[in-house]
Design an enzyme around this catalytic site. Structure first.
Site, mmCIF file in Angstrom:
data_model
loop_
_atom_site.group_PDB
_atom_site.id
_atom_site.type_symbol
_atom_site.label_atom_id
_atom_site.label_comp_id
_atom_site.label_asym_id
_atom_site.label_seq_id
_atom_site.Cartn_x
_atom_site.Cartn_y
_atom_site.Cartn_z
ATOM 1 N N ASN A 78 0.806 -1.230 0.000
ATOM 2 C CA ASN A 78 0.000 0.000 0.000
ATOM 3 C C ASN A 78 0.836 1.276 0.000
ATOM 4 O O ASN A 78 0.287 2.370 0.154
ATOM 5 C CB ASN A 78 -0.952 0.015 1.193
ATOM 6 C CG ASN A 78 -1.827 -1.207 1.252
ATOM 7 O OD1 ASN A 78 -1.717 -1.998 2.177
ATOM 8 N ND2 ASN A 78 -2.663 -1.412 0.256
ATOM 9 N N ILE A 86 1.000 6.838 -0.180
ATOM 10 C CA ILE A 86 0.308 5.870 0.668
ATOM 11 C C ILE A 86 -1.126 5.711 0.198
ATOM 12 O O ILE A 86 -1.822 6.695 -0.045
ATOM 13 C CB ILE A 86 0.297 6.352 2.134
ATOM 14 C CG1 ILE A 86 1.724 6.587 2.625
ATOM 15 C CG2 ILE A 86 -0.441 5.362 3.034
ATOM 16 C CD1 ILE A 86 1.807 7.431 3.881
ATOM 17 N N CYS A 87 -1.564 4.459 0.109
ATOM 18 C CA CYS A 87 -2.961 4.163 -0.178
ATOM 19 C C CYS A 87 -3.578 3.627 1.111
ATOM 20 O O CYS A 87 -3.250 2.531 1.560
ATOM 21 C CB CYS A 87 -3.070 3.122 -1.288
ATOM 22 S SG CYS A 87 -4.768 2.725 -1.708
ATOM 23 N N ALA A 88 -4.439 4.434 1.721
ATOM 24 C CA ALA A 88 -5.118 4.017 2.948
ATOM 25 C C ALA A 88 -6.539 4.552 2.913
ATOM 26 O O ALA A 88 -6.790 5.660 2.426
ATOM 27 C CB ALA A 88 -4.379 4.536 4.176
#
Length: 148
Positions: A78, A86-88
């Site tokens: 992620n 960042i992929c959140a």
């Protein structure tokens, strides 16, 4: 002005009573630019690592989320290897009630529990799903090499 007060309170709170696993400070006394560190969670392949990140806070915060990028290289599905993006979920479900500390808490939680179904690094996500031992080995190696 309300955003300025809120950011001032958030950074003051972080400096006065920082969580044991992270820290944050302003860059050049600019409330909209922070540096933060997050310790790798125990029991994860990132354990014993200290990961740095840049936090850019938009002028319309808290109505828009901050942007965080790792400046420490990390092997994670992620987190983009090339630029630390960042992929959140916290970014897509942002609400003004959330704080910078909430975002840091979420980021620390994805170190323990990555989401390979919503990756920025598809090959790492595939490895996480199909060969967890190899993923853990590489993540530990990168942590040891880069997250000192």
């Amino acid at each position: 002005m309300a955003a300025h007060k809120r950011l001032q309170k958030e950074i003051t709170d972080m400096l006065k009573t920082p969580p044991s696993w992270c820290s944050a400070h302003l860059v050049d006394d600019n409330l909209q630019k922070w540096k933060a560190t997050v310790q790798g969670p125990e029991g994860s392949p990132f354990e014993k690592g200290v990961f740095s990140m840049d936090i850019d806070i938009p002028a319309d915060y808290p109505f828009k989320p901050p942007t965080l990028k790792f400046t420490t290289k990390i092997y994670h599905p992620n987190i983009k290897t090339s630029d630390g993006a960042i992929c959140a979920e916290v970014f897509s479900t942002w609400s003004p009630q959330l704080k910078i500390l909430d975002v840091l808490t979420t980021i620390r939680s994805i170190l323990t529990d990555p989401n390979p179904d919503n990756p920025l690094e598809t090959e790492i996500a595939q490895q996480f799903k199909t060969d967890r031992n190899a993923f853990n080995k590489t993540a530990k190696e990168w942590t040891k090499k880069y997250a000192k």
